[in-house]
Design a protein around this motif. Sequence first.
Motif, PDB file in Angstrom:
ATOM      1  N   ALA A  91       1.048  -1.214   0.032  1.00 36.97           N
ATOM      2  CA  ALA A  91       0.045   0.139   0.197  1.00 36.97           C
ATOM      3  C   ALA A  91       0.876   1.106   0.079  1.00 36.97           C
ATOM      4  CB  ALA A  91      -0.866  -0.091   1.239  1.00 36.97           C
ATOM      5  N   ALA A  92       1.918   1.253   1.132  1.00 45.81           N
ATOM      6  CA  ALA A  92       2.757   2.315   0.757  1.00 45.81           C
ATOM      7  C   ALA A  92       3.551   2.626  -0.509  1.00 45.81           C
ATOM      8  CB  ALA A  92       3.962   2.168   1.944  1.00 45.81           C
ATOM      9  N   ILE A  93       3.778   1.699  -1.259  1.00 44.10           N
ATOM     10  CA  ILE A  93       4.376   1.684  -2.388  1.00 44.10           C
ATOM     11  C   ILE A  93       3.658   2.436  -3.431  1.00 44.10           C
ATOM     12  CG2 ILE A  93       5.373   0.299  -4.517  1.00 44.10           C
ATOM     13  CD1 ILE A  93       6.569  -1.417  -2.177  1.00 44.10           C
ATOM     14  N   ALA A  94       2.225   1.889  -3.369  1.00 42.42           N
ATOM     15  CA  ALA A  94       1.183   2.166  -4.146  1.00 42.42           C
ATOM     16  C   ALA A  94       0.947   3.971  -4.008  1.00 42.42           C
ATOM     17  CB  ALA A  94      -0.093   1.384  -4.155  1.00 42.42           C
ATOM     18  N   HIS A  95       1.250   4.433  -2.834  1.00 39.88           N
ATOM     19  CA  HIS A  95       0.944   5.749  -2.561  1.00 39.88           C
ATOM     20  C   HIS A  95       2.307   6.559  -2.751  1.00 39.88           C
ATOM     21  CE1 HIS A  95      -2.604   4.493  -0.376  1.00 39.88           C
ATOM     22  NE2 HIS A  95      -3.103   5.414  -0.906  1.00 39.88           N
ATOM     23  N   GLY A  96       3.174   5.858  -3.425  1.00 42.64           N
ATOM     24  CA  GLY A  96       4.245   6.615  -3.661  1.00 42.64           C
ATOM     25  C   GLY A  96       5.387   6.607  -2.597  1.00 42.64           C
ATOM     26  N   ILE A  97       5.398   5.999  -1.586  1.00 40.76           N
ATOM     27  CA  ILE A  97       6.404   5.944  -0.727  1.00 40.76           C
ATOM     28  C   ILE A  97       7.204   4.997  -0.544  1.00 40.76           C
ATOM     29  CG2 ILE A  97       6.695   6.095   2.029  1.00 40.76           C
ATOM     30  CD1 ILE A  97       3.701   6.756   2.125  1.00 40.76           C
ATOM     31  N   GLY A  98       8.518   5.111  -0.575  1.00 46.60           N
ATOM     32  CA  GLY A  98       9.680   4.325  -0.497  1.00 46.60           C
ATOM     33  C   GLY A  98      10.529   4.390   0.724  1.00 46.60           C
ATOM     34  N   MET A  99      11.093   3.426   1.055  1.00 49.07           N
ATOM     35  CA  MET A  99      11.942   3.298   2.261  1.00 49.07           C
ATOM     36  C   MET A  99      13.363   2.753   1.893  1.00 49.07           C
ATOM     37  SD  MET A  99      10.505   2.583   6.073  1.00 49.07           S
ATOM     38  CE  MET A  99      11.596   2.578   7.408  1.00 49.07           C
ATOM     39  N   VAL A 100      14.150   3.452   2.384  1.00 48.85           N
ATOM     40  CA  VAL A 100      15.634   2.914   2.407  1.00 48.85           C
ATOM     41  C   VAL A 100      16.033   2.338   3.814  1.00 48.85           C
ATOM     42  CG1 VAL A 100      17.998   3.215   2.101  1.00 48.85           C
ATOM     43  CG2 VAL A 100      16.325   4.175   0.340  1.00 48.85           C
ATOM     44  N   HIS A 101      15.910   0.878   4.047  1.00 47.45           N
ATOM     45  CA  HIS A 101      16.191   0.385   5.264  1.00 47.45           C
ATOM     46  C   HIS A 101      17.306   0.762   5.784  1.00 47.45           C
ATOM     47  CE1 HIS A 101      12.005  -1.121   5.513  1.00 47.45           C
ATOM     48  NE2 HIS A 101      12.252  -1.041   4.221  1.00 47.45           N
ATOM     49  N   GLN A 102      17.828   0.664   7.396  1.00 49.40           N
ATOM     50  CA  GLN A 102      18.992   0.878   7.868  1.00 49.40           C
ATOM     51  C   GLN A 102      19.922  -0.396   7.557  1.00 49.40           C
ATOM     52  OE1 GLN A 102      18.775   1.277  11.989  1.00 49.40           O
ATOM     53  NE2 GLN A 102      20.996   1.310  12.325  1.00 49.40           N
ATOM     54  N   HIS A 103      19.274  -1.652   7.568  1.00 54.55           N
ATOM     55  CA  HIS A 103      19.810  -2.768   7.115  1.00 54.55           C
ATOM     56  C   HIS A 103      19.305  -3.113   5.763  1.00 54.55           C
ATOM     57  CE1 HIS A 103      20.915  -3.437  11.139  1.00 54.55           C
ATOM     58  NE2 HIS A 103      20.120  -3.379  11.541  1.00 54.55           N
ATOM     59  N   PHE A 104      19.920  -3.004   4.866  1.00 57.74           N
ATOM     60  CA  PHE A 104      19.609  -3.001   3.246  1.00 57.74           C
ATOM     61  C   PHE A 104      18.735  -4.341   3.035  1.00 57.74           C
ATOM     62  CE2 PHE A 104      23.841  -0.680   2.426  1.00 57.74           C
ATOM     63  CZ  PHE A 104      23.324   0.396   2.727  1.00 57.74           C
ATOM     64  N   MET A 105      17.973  -4.319   2.341  1.00 63.87           N
ATOM     65  CA  MET A 105      16.901  -5.237   1.988  1.00 63.87           C
ATOM     66  C   MET A 105      17.196  -5.722   0.627  1.00 63.87           C
ATOM     67  SD  MET A 105      14.812  -5.273   4.411  1.00 63.87           S
ATOM     68  CE  MET A 105      14.702  -4.523   5.801  1.00 63.87           C
ATOM     69  N   LEU A 106      18.587  -6.240   0.422  1.00 64.31           N
ATOM     70  CA  LEU A 106      19.127  -6.593  -0.791  1.00 64.31           C
ATOM     71  C   LEU A 106      19.324  -8.000  -0.680  1.00 64.31           C
ATOM     72  CD1 LEU A 106      21.372  -3.775  -1.588  1.00 64.31           C
ATOM     73  CD2 LEU A 106      19.122  -4.126  -2.724  1.00 64.31           C
TER      74      LEU A 106
END
Lengths: 513, 307
Positions: free
Chosen positions: A75-90
Motif C-alpha cells: 500500500a505504501a509503495i502504491a502511494h508513492g512512498i519508498g523506504m531505504v532501510h538501515q539494514h539493506f533489503m538486498l
Amino acid sequence: MTAAIALEGIDKSFGSVHAVRGVSLAIEKGAITGIIGENGAGKSTLMSILYGLYHADAGTIRVDGQPVRMDSPHAAIAHGIGMVHQHFMLIDGFTVLENVVLGAEGGPLLAGGLAAARAELERLERDYGLAVDPDARVADLSVGEQQRVEILKVLFRGARILILDEPSAVLTPQETDRLFRILATLKARGVTIVLITHKLREIMAATDRVYVMRQGRMVAERATPDTDAEELAELMVGRKVRLQLEKAPPRRGEVRLEAGHLGLVDARGVRLLDDVSLELRAGEIVGIAGVSGNGQTELLQVLAGIRPPSTGTLTVCGRTIDARHPGDPAEMRDLGLAHVPEDRLRQGMVAAFRASETAILGYHEQPQFNRRFLLSVPAVGAHCARLMERFDVRPQVPGLRSSSFSGGNQQKLVLAREMAQEPKVLLVGQPTRGVDIGAIEFIHRELVRSRDAGCAVLAVSVELDEILSLADRILVMFAGRIVGEVEGGADERTLGLMMAGAKAAPALSGAEG
Amino acid sequence: MDDPFALLFPTAAATLRVATPLILAAMGGLFSERSGIIDVGLEGKMLMAAFFAAAVAAVTHSAWWGVAAAIAAAEVMALLHGLACITYRGNQVVSGVAINIIAAGLTIVWGNAWFQRGGQTPALDARSERLLPLFFPNAGDNILVYAALLSVPLTWWIVSRTRFGLRLRAVGEVPLAVDTAGISVPWLRYRAVLICGLFTGLAGAYIAIAQNAGFSRDMTAGQGFIALAAVIFGKWRPFPALGACLMFGLLDAVAIRLQGVRVPGVGEVPVQLIQALPYLLTVFLLAGFIGRAVAPKAIGQPYEKEH
C-alpha cells in the motif's frame, strides 16, 4: 499548502511497551525533513507504521491530504512512498538489476521486465547521478553502492517520497557526503525526503526542518536554520548535554600491551588481520577507527585472547601469546586485561540472566562471590547493587533480567563489571553502540576517568565522532591492516580517506573506496 | 555380458526407471527449499501418494484416477507442512519428520482397514489400472518418466526466467526484502510447498502404479531422502540435481546387474554391499567431495516480522 504526508495522533504499543504516543507531524513536499531522537525514541517504529510494516493502534495517515490505510508495504509503495532501510533489503547473490525489479517485474516473464528496467536505470543514472553497474552482483558492491541500489529500487517504483532510516550508519564520511549530494539532487528534482537519524551533524547539514522525538513522543519541531546542535541534543535527552568531552592531556606510562606483526587467517584462507603492530601504554586511550568489517572485530578477539593469532606475537602485561602458545580470555582477565565486547548481547552478557549474574560473569569464581560450593546470592546481589549505584544503571534492580534493560543501561552494566576489577588494560568494542546520548556522555567520562587512573584503554568504534573526542591516539584500520596513525583531534577528512583505504593515493579522494 | 552395446540400452532404461521418482521428488524439493522451507518430508508425501494412487486405481480401475488421488494426497500433506512451517512458524525439520511418521503409519492402518491384506493394496491389472510404457514395451518408459525428464528444464526455466522464480529465489535468501518489496512471503512459500506436493504426488504415483503394481508398506524405502540428498548435491539447481538423481539411478541399476557377478580376485560381491552403495556414496559425497554446498540463506528460518 498540503503536506506530502501528515500523521495525526499515531499511537502504537508492543505488549507493555508504549513505543509511539500520539505523534503528529507534517512532511513538507519537496523538502528534506529530519526526524531525530535517541535509540528507542520511536523514530523507526513511526516510519515502519508509515511504510505499512506495522499497524498503528490509533491515528490517521494522510498522503496529499487524503486519509489512507497503510496495511502493507504494498500500500505504501502504491502511494508513492519508498523506504531505504538501515539494514539493506538486498539479495547478495542477485545482480543489481534483479534486486531493483524484485516486486516490480512488469510481467510473469523476466526478460521483458529486465530490459525495461535496464533502460529505466540508465535514465535514473542520468537524472540523479546514481551510477551503479546493473549487472554487478550486490555482494561485490561497496556499502555505499549498495545503498545507491536501495535508493534506485525506491525510485524505480516511482516513489515521490523517500524515507531513509539511519542511512549513514554504515558509511564512511566520504560516502556520507556523497549520499547527501544525491539527496540534494533528489530534492532539486522534487522528491520529498524524510531522514531518520540520531546524528545531530547530519540533521544540521542536510535538513530543512527537524522533528525531535523522545520516549515515543514528538517533543519539538524546528526549522533547521533556527536551531543548533546543542538545542537539539537537549531536546532529545530532556536535559542539558555537554557534547564536548573534556579531558586533560594523557600522562603515558609503561607499555601494557604490545602487538607485533599480528596476522589472522580464517579456515577458508581469508586474511582477516595483516601485519598489525601496535603498542598500548598506561594512561592513554588509543582509538581504532575504520569502517565496520575491516578487521576491528578480529583484532579485539585476538587481543582479548579469544582467538589465537595465526602469526605474530601479543604481549600483555608480560605474558606473550602467539600461534603456538595461545592464551584464553580467563587467563587474560587474571593478567589484568578487561574486555567489553562489541556485541554485548552475544558476548558481553547472557540476556536471560539476571542483572546480578551478568554483573559477575567471568569473575564468578572470585572468593567474594562464593561460599564453599554455591554462589553467595546476597554477595552477588550486593555487588551488583553497588555497580548499579556507581554507574547509574537504571532501574536499580539486580534481580531483573539483563534483557529487560535498555541498550545504554546494559552497556553501563557490562562496563561497570569490567571496570570494577580495576584492570591494567581495558579493551572496549563500540563503547556506545545502541546507547543514548545521556549514557554516551557518562560512558565517555568513565573511560577518561579510568585512563586518568592509569589504565591503558583501547577503544574500537565505527563512530568517527566518538573516536575523535575520546582517543589520545588514533589508528585507522582498513582491510585488516593498520593504514595510519594520527593524534587525537585530527581532522575528519584525513581519517575518512584512510578509512576508505586511500592513504597512499590522495588523488582518489573524489572516488569511492 | 559380452556385447557392451547390448547392455547399454537396458542399463540406461533401468537407470531412468529408478531415477524417475528421484527426479520428480528432487524437483519438488528444490521448489520448496529454494523458498526457504526445508523438506525432510518428501519421503512421507511420496509414500502417502503411492498408497492413494494404488488404492484409488484398484477401486476405480483407472490409473488416471490413481494419479489424481496421489497428487491430492501429497498436496494435503504439503499443506500440513505449510501450515506448520509457514503459518505457525514451527520447526521445519520436525514437521517434515512428523509428515514421514504420519504417512508410514496411516498408509498401513488404512491399507489394513480397507483391503485386509497386511497393509498391501490389491495387485493392479496391467491394462487399465497401471501406467504403461509408451514406446518401448520392455523399457518401462511410461508417461511419468517423460514427465520427470521434462520437469528438469521446466523447473530451470521457472526458477531462472520467470517472475515467480525470481521471487522464489529471493524469498529463500532474504524474506524481509521480499516483504518490504510489497510481496507476500507466506503466499509465495505456500505456492512453493504446493508445487512440491504436486511433484511428490507424481513421484508416489509412479512408484505404486507404474514401477510396481500396487502398494506395499514402506515401499518408498528412503527414496525421498535420496531425492533430498540429490537436491543438496545439485546445490539447489535443477540440472546438477538431475545429474545426482541419474547417478543414484545408475548405481541402483548396476547394483541389480552386479548381483551374483564374480569379481576377479574378490569373489562374489555381497548383494547387501551393492545395495548399500547409493547410501554410502551419499554419506561420502556429502561429507565433502562435492565441496561446500551453499544453501539458500534463509532456509529453515520461519519468517517473522520483528516486534
